[in-house]
Design a protein around this motif. Sequence first.
Motif, PDB file in Angstrom:
ATOM      1  N   ALA A  14       0.958  -1.279   0.039  1.00 42.37           N
ATOM      2  CA  ALA A  14      -0.187  -0.035   0.021  1.00 42.37           C
ATOM      3  C   ALA A  14       0.809   1.095   0.073  1.00 42.37           C
ATOM      4  N   LEU A  15       0.392   2.559  -0.347  1.00 45.12           N
ATOM      5  CA  LEU A  15       1.091   3.549  -0.526  1.00 45.12           C
ATOM      6  C   LEU A  15       0.098   4.571  -0.087  1.00 45.12           C
ATOM      7  N   LEU A  16       0.522   5.410   0.925  1.00 44.67           N
ATOM      8  CA  LEU A  16      -0.399   6.517   1.308  1.00 44.67           C
ATOM      9  C   LEU A  16       0.176   7.898   0.949  1.00 44.67           C
ATOM     10  N   VAL A  17      -0.276   8.917   0.403  1.00 42.31           N
ATOM     11  CA  VAL A  17      -0.009  10.250   0.158  1.00 42.31           C
ATOM     12  C   VAL A  17      -1.219  11.084   0.652  1.00 42.31           C
ATOM     13  N   ALA A  18      -0.754  12.028   1.580  1.00 36.14           N
ATOM     14  CA  ALA A  18      -1.854  12.781   2.188  1.00 36.14           C
ATOM     15  C   ALA A  18      -1.194  14.176   2.773  1.00 36.14           C
ATOM     16  N   HIS A  19      -1.793  15.215   2.561  1.00 34.54           N
ATOM     17  CA  HIS A  19      -1.479  16.585   3.091  1.00 34.54           C
ATOM     18  C   HIS A  19      -1.114  16.436   4.532  1.00 34.54           C
ATOM     19  N   ASP A  38      -1.629  18.427   6.899  1.00 36.95           N
ATOM     20  CA  ASP A  38      -2.745  19.077   7.809  1.00 36.95           C
ATOM     21  C   ASP A  38      -3.979  18.078   7.758  1.00 36.95           C
ATOM     22  N   ARG A  39      -4.320  16.932   7.044  1.00 36.27           N
ATOM     23  CA  ARG A  39      -5.081  16.197   6.720  1.00 36.27           C
ATOM     24  C   ARG A  39      -5.070  14.694   7.204  1.00 36.27           C
ATOM     25  N   VAL A  40      -4.137  14.580   7.954  1.00 37.87           N
ATOM     26  CA  VAL A  40      -3.834  13.124   8.431  1.00 37.87           C
ATOM     27  C   VAL A  40      -4.644  12.548   9.439  1.00 37.87           C
ATOM     28  N   GLN A  41      -5.710  13.075   9.980  1.00 38.52           N
ATOM     29  CA  GLN A  41      -6.528  12.685  10.668  1.00 38.52           C
ATOM     30  C   GLN A  41      -7.349  12.050  10.038  1.00 38.52           C
ATOM     31  N   ASP A  42      -7.665  12.292   8.748  1.00 37.87           N
ATOM     32  CA  ASP A  42      -8.930  11.586   7.954  1.00 37.87           C
ATOM     33  C   ASP A  42      -8.145  10.211   7.419  1.00 37.87           C
ATOM     34  N   VAL A  43      -7.054  10.025   7.805  1.00 38.58           N
ATOM     35  CA  VAL A  43      -6.581   8.484   7.298  1.00 38.58           C
ATOM     36  C   VAL A  43      -7.413   7.313   7.687  1.00 38.58           C
ATOM     37  N   LYS A  44      -8.241   7.640   8.899  1.00 38.33           N
ATOM     38  CA  LYS A  44      -9.015   6.538   9.333  1.00 38.33           C
ATOM     39  C   LYS A  44     -10.182   6.422   8.322  1.00 38.33           C
ATOM     40  N   ASN A  45     -10.554   7.519   7.644  1.00 38.15           N
ATOM     41  CA  ASN A  45     -11.675   7.421   6.624  1.00 38.15           C
ATOM     42  C   ASN A  45     -11.309   6.549   5.647  1.00 38.15           C
ATOM     43  N   ILE A  46     -10.195   6.369   5.250  1.00 38.11           N
ATOM     44  CA  ILE A  46      -9.620   5.434   4.319  1.00 38.11           C
ATOM     45  C   ILE A  46      -9.726   4.031   4.697  1.00 38.11           C
ATOM     46  N   VAL A  47      -9.266   3.802   5.886  1.00 36.91           N
ATOM     47  CA  VAL A  47      -9.270   2.516   6.646  1.00 36.91           C
ATOM     48  C   VAL A  47     -10.914   2.105   6.593  1.00 36.91           C
ATOM     49  N   GLU A  48     -11.712   2.869   6.965  1.00 36.37           N
ATOM     50  CA  GLU A  48     -13.058   2.543   7.128  1.00 36.37           C
ATOM     51  C   GLU A  48     -13.487   2.212   5.396  1.00 36.37           C
ATOM     52  N   LYS A  49     -13.188   2.850   4.591  1.00 35.08           N
ATOM     53  CA  LYS A  49     -13.427   2.534   3.040  1.00 35.08           C
ATOM     54  C   LYS A  49     -12.963   0.996   2.544  1.00 35.08           C
ATOM     55  N   ILE A  50     -11.582   0.955   3.031  1.00 33.54           N
ATOM     56  CA  ILE A  50     -11.005  -0.308   2.651  1.00 33.54           C
ATOM     57  C   ILE A  50     -11.795  -1.643   3.413  1.00 33.54           C
ATOM     58  N   ASP A  86     -15.278  -1.852   1.452  1.00 35.16           N
ATOM     59  CA  ASP A  86     -15.151  -2.538   0.224  1.00 35.16           C
ATOM     60  C   ASP A  86     -14.803  -4.068   0.184  1.00 35.16           C
ATOM     61  N   GLY A  87     -14.583  -4.537   1.498  1.00 36.23           N
ATOM     62  CA  GLY A  87     -14.230  -5.976   1.562  1.00 36.23           C
ATOM     63  C   GLY A  87     -12.721  -6.028   1.077  1.00 36.23           C
ATOM     64  N   ARG A  88     -12.048  -5.308   1.287  1.00 38.08           N
ATOM     65  CA  ARG A  88     -10.560  -5.433   1.132  1.00 38.08           C
ATOM     66  C   ARG A  88      -9.872  -5.959   2.326  1.00 38.08           C
ATOM     67  N   HIS A  89      -8.609  -6.140   2.186  1.00 39.89           N
ATOM     68  CA  HIS A  89      -7.831  -6.773   3.326  1.00 39.89           C
ATOM     69  C   HIS A  89      -6.623  -5.911   3.960  1.00 39.89           C
ATOM     70  N   GLU A  90      -6.644  -4.773   3.228  1.00 42.21           N
ATOM     71  CA  GLU A  90      -5.359  -4.129   3.525  1.00 42.21           C
ATOM     72  C   GLU A  90      -5.254  -3.679   4.662  1.00 42.21           C
ATOM     73  N   HIS A  91      -6.556  -3.287   5.373  1.00 39.04           N
ATOM     74  CA  HIS A  91      -6.553  -2.878   6.837  1.00 39.04           C
ATOM     75  C   HIS A  91      -6.111  -3.860   7.977  1.00 39.04           C
ATOM     76  N   MET A  92      -6.134  -5.146   7.620  1.00 39.80           N
ATOM     77  CA  MET A  92      -5.964  -6.126   8.545  1.00 39.80           C
ATOM     78  C   MET A  92      -4.769  -6.481   8.979  1.00 39.80           C
ATOM     79  N   ASN A  93      -3.954  -6.735   7.852  1.00 39.42           N
ATOM     80  CA  ASN A  93      -2.328  -7.123   7.942  1.00 39.42           C
ATOM     81  C   ASN A  93      -1.650  -6.792   6.754  1.00 39.42           C
ATOM     82  N   HIS A  94      -0.270  -6.841   7.270  1.00 39.95           N
ATOM     83  CA  HIS A  94       0.711  -6.357   6.121  1.00 39.95           C
ATOM     84  C   HIS A  94       0.966  -7.796   5.126  1.00 39.95           C
TER      85      HIS A  94
END
Length: 471
Positions: A329-334, A336-348, A351-359
């Motif tokens: 995975a690759l994250l690119v974020a401003h 000042d907006r890193v608190q919103d990373v949790k929204n990406i985790v929720e979307k993952i 969507d039934g993906r697995h990248e929030h579970m493990n490396h």
Amino acid sequence: MIHPVIMAGGTGSRLWPMSRQLNPKQFLKLTDGPLSMLQATVARLDGMDAKEPLLICNEEHRFLAAEQMRQAGKEQADIILEPCGRNTAPAIALAALQLVERSSEANPLMLVLAADHLIQDTKAFQDGVKKAIPLAQAGSLVTFGIVPQHPETGYGYIHRGNELAMNCFTVDSFVEKPDLDTAKAYLTSGDYLWNSGMFLFSAQDYLNELEAHRPDILAACKTAMSGASQDLHFTRVDADAFAQCPSDSVDFAVMEKTDKAAVVSLDAGWSDIGSWSALWDVSEKDEAGNCLSGDVITHDTRNTLVRADSRLVATVGVDNLVIIETKDALLVAHRDRVQDVKNIVEKIRDDGRHEHMNHREVYRPWGVYDSIDNGTRYQVKRITVKPGAKLSVQMHHHRAEHWIVVSGTAKVTNGEKTYLVTENQSTFIPVGQTHSLENPGVIDLELIEVQSGSYLGEDDIVRFEDKYGRT
């Protein structure tokens, strides 16, 4: 004598993609140095008059936690396993109940710490704990308030009251996260401290206050501990009973209600590393304000955090960014907006993906595997088995496996046969065949596993025997 209690629950979703549900931030090496956040917390206790730490962690993290404690030289430390998360008040209650039952001391003191906090000045931390000991021995429930360095809106605050001793105060009130103007006023007044979530009190005093203010939580925890079982150094509480426990923080359940709260002012370079911007704040930077880790090349880049895990990352003409690269995975974020990373985790997750579970690398009690490649009807893993470790005796309904030993020696059970496979040799496990893999040597066993079949999920495992107690 102090009994350290380290709380190692939580998932740290704001630090994705490094922090994952099955490998959260407390087990990661986020700051400079060879230690994970948990191991650094343990090392912070060196030189103190303290017992072996008692660890509280989620059931699903038990082997990762035990291995990191072993690496820290604390393999004898007890670990309480939470079958589900119920916040900090019940977690501390479980530890207090165990200490009261097992300690030879009349009223053991608990030093409650979070496993995922950074403290840069260990001496100041230890001095603060020493100042808190007489207060706790006298019956106070002591929390540690951090001297604020800037107007922070992401932390709760403690309004200190009357001075009891040097840097020790009564607690006037606990305050929720303020807006920026209020935070500036707090900083100017000098009477407000950041709420660190660290505590020192006697186990029985905490249980007494919990009984007074949240008897439902205490009752549920007592039931869960009465049905607990011991598995090596793991204490497994009764899962059904603990699931019925109300969820509440120690602040809401006890500290904001008790009249015995005290606070010790602490200036020790503390941070909860709650986001990527917080990590940038406390990290060493180059002359352009960049914090770089891994294989990174920059040009005309400023005030940026870059962590490269598995490949070259190059930046050109960027400012105030967070760039985090892992194997999958690759994250690119401003910044000042890193608190919103949790929204990406929720979307993952949604969507039934697995990248929030493990490396891509997954830790097991016997070692680790790295999923190198996969496609239709095949998957390739690099497997490392620790000396003396053994995978479960198992079979698969849908896949066959081909093992090629890269280094070390494998002891293979393949149906009715048991034999050794050494470097540059291979063996084949047919679909439906009962099998196991063991490392009988003194060095790591490394092998390549090629799976093929109609279904390759990790849930296609039927275990017949397992030395680690997995079902």
